[in-house]
Motif scaffolding. Structure first.
Motif, short mmCIF file in Angstrom:
data_model
loop_
_atom_site.label_atom_id
_atom_site.label_comp_id
_atom_site.label_asym_id
_atom_site.label_seq_id
_atom_site.Cartn_x
_atom_site.Cartn_y
_atom_site.Cartn_z
N ALA A 187 38.24 46.50 6.95
CA ALA A 187 39.41 46.03 7.69
C ALA A 187 39.05 44.80 8.52
O ALA A 187 39.81 43.82 8.58
N ASN A 211 42.75 53.98 1.85
CA ASN A 211 41.37 54.09 1.41
C ASN A 211 40.72 55.39 1.88
O ASN A 211 39.91 55.98 1.19
N ARG A 212 41.11 55.77 3.08
CA ARG A 212 40.51 56.94 3.70
C ARG A 212 40.80 58.20 2.90
O ARG A 212 40.01 59.12 2.84
N GLU A 253 43.80 50.71 5.12
CA GLU A 253 42.69 51.55 5.58
C GLU A 253 43.05 53.03 5.47
O GLU A 253 42.24 53.85 5.04
N VAL A 263 35.02 50.93 8.47
CA VAL A 263 35.80 50.01 9.31
C VAL A 263 35.58 48.53 9.01
O VAL A 263 36.46 47.71 9.29
N ASP A 294 43.21 54.27 13.38
CA ASP A 294 44.01 53.12 12.95
C ASP A 294 45.01 52.67 14.01
O ASP A 294 45.44 51.53 14.03
#
Lengths: 174, 538
Positions: free
Chosen positions: B490, A157-158, A154, B487, B448
């Protein structure tokens, strides 16, 4: 003296044992949550209760059939995947497996009355439950590792497009 | 020696949680469940109180010496200012209708995540300091002293609420727990207690104009990158303009769509659509953020960030504003903007230049949701669509909480979806539309460091996706919110691997037949148009 045949006993008492096992697991949650998990029957309104119960049913069936990791893993995963992200320590997350031993012993003792307990079979069954606990721990670790990998993915990707545009020449992506 | 436990006592493990009342159960800050503390420089940039280095897992939160007075004074002020807060503090009858409706309660099993108890976190203090019975009888009527433990508990639980408002749907009194959470967060803010994940974007937005802190040249560069990508797929070079005075429409998207995967494909979809219909629009590098993390901070900060949209619209002299696919952005626009910074008298009542449709619902705010705009275009036959280009997908739709519950926005996205793809499957009824389950990461929780908590909160949503994946082979979860797009990948990876996430206008972009385009062989993501979709679930 007549001996109880364990396999027949476990098959015959299936529903009672699973329900009692499930009750034991519910008790590891706070009382208000346990009530909700027990009483709400809609699988979408109560996904945790549904997954726990279905998972335990599946695991129990597999125990009766012998213990093939490939077949039991999906059922274990249903439960472990949830407990791996809930407020449990690792030992607590896999502890539900051991609760089954306790339930079977109690049920067996109650049913046996004057009859001889099938000690050999029982030891064998309990060894299988121990093996199951090992598989549960493997599953737990797999879930935790996935969780960490997902976190990294994540973050990548951000920022991926910004780094790409900045021409940093850094390849941090697979 | 006599006190040594016997072997059978040693092996008896008590798996049961302690039976204590919720008030006597201090919060344990376990990593993976809470948000990092705001950095002092961000608080300084915004002029917010008590900037300092601190961490929730440390004993000392470095509160100002008179912290109790600050909170109680702030509470009093808000009770006087917001009649809703006073009502919500007084009228709950503890019927329990909300208790099991919160995705965080369902996913964590933690009673303090029952909306009724989340509100009790504040109510217990309200009773103790603002009601006679509470002052006199204390715990008997559910009142308690304001201690540092209470402050810590507030931080833990008010940042385990995504302000999704599912619970309020079931409350017979209409108590809005999101409003209670917002008040709780405001009170914490008076002590300088904010998560960095919320306050850093707010500071960025205040300084630069968007949450990510992309400066004008970089913003433009990112849009140019989208333009190149669109050309690669369609052979057509779209030409967006920036800060152009006199354009008819100002388009504002959440910044997540401009720089992050997979939002960027949704952004390409917007640009393609505008090009195809010849829309006279401009982008702004100043009002370059539709989202508003001020909503998760305080009313004042929300107002400050929101004002830039109108300021920029006025400066550029546009007629009205078109807004992209975002969740909380629309709650702010639909429910707060008009009274905070409106009415926008310098703008005109929005009318679609293509169809002549008047968007009467936006008469006062002068801001139209892109899905309404696109649905209207399709209804009037203004664009040509080839839904087979999305045949690689079996799609389900996640109603993002804010458009669904704050706008009643159910049909427009579905109408578009049915026109741009051939295979659309609904999730079960009690998990969509007004009853939709939150992604588990809204309300500023999409950091995160709290991934574990996000997985708990998102489980009810994921569970419903898992069902349609099993039943129909669904492989794509469409949504109209930038936080969702950030989100849900994930969440899917953990609970329902094999399901991708896309914004609605990404699918519009795939299906849109553009004049003079080259034959499409790939989706906007560069994946082959036909292929594995049918096979991968068998």
């Amino acid at each position: 003296m007549v001996t109880v045949k364990l396999h027949n006993f476990l098959s015959g008492k299936k529903d009672a044992i699973i329900n009692k096992w499930y009750e034991g697991v519910l008790k590891t949650y706070p009382a208000e949550a346990a009530r909700f998990l027990r009483e709400e029957k809609d699988r979408f309104a109560n996904p945790v209760g549904y997954a726990l119960y279905e998972g335990m049913k599946g695991i129990y069936e597999e125990l009766l059939r012998g213990l093939e990791p490939d077949r039991v893993d999906p059922w274990l995963d249903r439960i472990i995947r949830i407990q791996a992200v809930q407020e449990f320590r690792p030992s607590q997350a896999v502890a539900f497996v051991f609760l089954l031993k306790q339930v079977v012993r109690e049920e067996l003792a109650a049913a046996a009355a004057e009859r001889e307990l099938p000690w050999g079979e029982l030891l064998e069954f309990e060894a299988r439950v121990d093996e199951l606990a090992g598989l549960a721990f493997d599953g737990y670790m797999k879930c935790r590792e996935e969780l960490f990998a997902i976190r990294i993915k994540e973050i990548k990707n951000r920022t991926s497009r910004l780094l790409q545009r900045a021409n940093l020449g850094v390849t941090i992506f697979e | 020696m006599a006190s040594l436990p016997k072997p059978e006592e040693l092996v008896k493990i008590d798996y049961n949680p302690p039976r204590r009342g919720w008030m006597d159960n201090p919060v344990e800050f376990r990593r993976g469940t809470w948000l990092y503390a705001a950095k002092p420089r961000h608080l300084e940039a915004l002029g917010l109180p008590n900037p300092r280095e601190w961490s929730p897992e440390e004993e000392d939160w470095k509160l100002p010496p008179e912290w109790r007075e600050i909170v109680l004074e702030g509470f009093k002020e808000r009770l006087e200012r917001f009649r809703s807060l006073k009502l919500f503090m007084d009228i709950c009858s503890r019927c329990g209708a909300c208790a099991d409706k919160c995705h965080f309660f369902i996913g964590t099993g933690d009673p303090r995540n029952m909306p009724v108890l989340r509100a009790e976190l504040l109510r217990s203090i309200y009773r103790r300091y603002f009601t006679l019975s509470g002052r006199m009888t204390g715990k008997l009527v559910g009142a308690r002293d304001l201690t540092e433990e209470v402050i810590k508990e507030w931080f833990y639980y008010f940042y385990q609420c995504t302000e999704c408002r599912r619970c309020s749907l079931f409350c017979p009194f209409g108590i809005d727990t999101a409003e209670i959470t917002m008040m709780g967060r405001e009170l914490l803010g008076l002590l300088g207690i904010y998560p960095d994940w919320i306050i850093a974007p707010v500071a960025n937005c205040y300084r630069v104009g968007n949450h990510v802190g992309i400066e004008p040249h970089a913003f433009r560069d990112m849009v140019d990158f989208c333009v190149d990508e669109i050309e690669n797929v369609t052979g057509i070079r779209v030409e967006p303009t920036f800060n152009r005075k006199g354009a008819e429409i100002l388009f504002i998207a959440p910044s997540g769509d401009v720089f992050a995967d997979p939002g960027i494909y949704t952004f390409m979809g917007y640009l393609m659509l505008f090009h195809e219909i010849g829309l006279d629009y401009t982008l702004s590098t100043y009002a370059s953020e539709g989202g508003n993390f001020g909503l998760f901070t305080s009313h004042e900060v929300m107002k400050r960030l929101n004002a830039k949209m109108y300021d920029e619209a006025r400066r550029l002299g546009v007629k009205w504003i078109l807004g992209g696919e975002c969740g909380h952005m629309w709650r702010v626009i639909h429910q707060y903007m008009d009274t905070m910074n409106g009415p926008a008298d310098s703008l005109e009542e929005p009318v679609s230049p293509l169809t002549g449709t008047k968007f009467e619902n936006a008469r006062s705010t002068k801001m139209v949701h892109i899905c309404e705009f696109t649905a209207d275009l399709i209804r009037h036959g203004k664009i040509q669509l080839d839904p087979s280009r999305n045949d690689v997908f079996k799609v389900t739709f996640h109603d993002s909480c804010n458009p669904a519950r704050a706008m009643g926005f159910f049909e427009e996205p579905r109408y578009i979806l049915r026109k741009v793809c051939n295979r659309f499957y609904e999730m079960p009824e009690n998990t969509i539309r007004e009853q939709t389950f939150c992604c588990g990461s809204g309300g500023g929780l999409n950091a995160d460091e709290n991934m574990e908590m996000r997985m708990r909160g998102g489980f009810p949503r994921a569970n419903a996706v898992g069902y349609v994946r099993e039943k129909y082979g669904v492989n794509l979860l469409a949504c109209i919110c930038a936080i969702d797009r950030a989100v849900l990948p994930a969440l899917m990876d953990y609970w329902v691997p094999g399901v991708g996430v896309a914004g609605l206008h990404e699918l519009v972009g795939n299906a849109l037949v553009m004049k003079g385009e080259a034959e499409r062989t790939t989706t906007l993501r560069g994946e082959p148009l036909k292929g594995s979709g049918d096979d991968e679930n068998t």
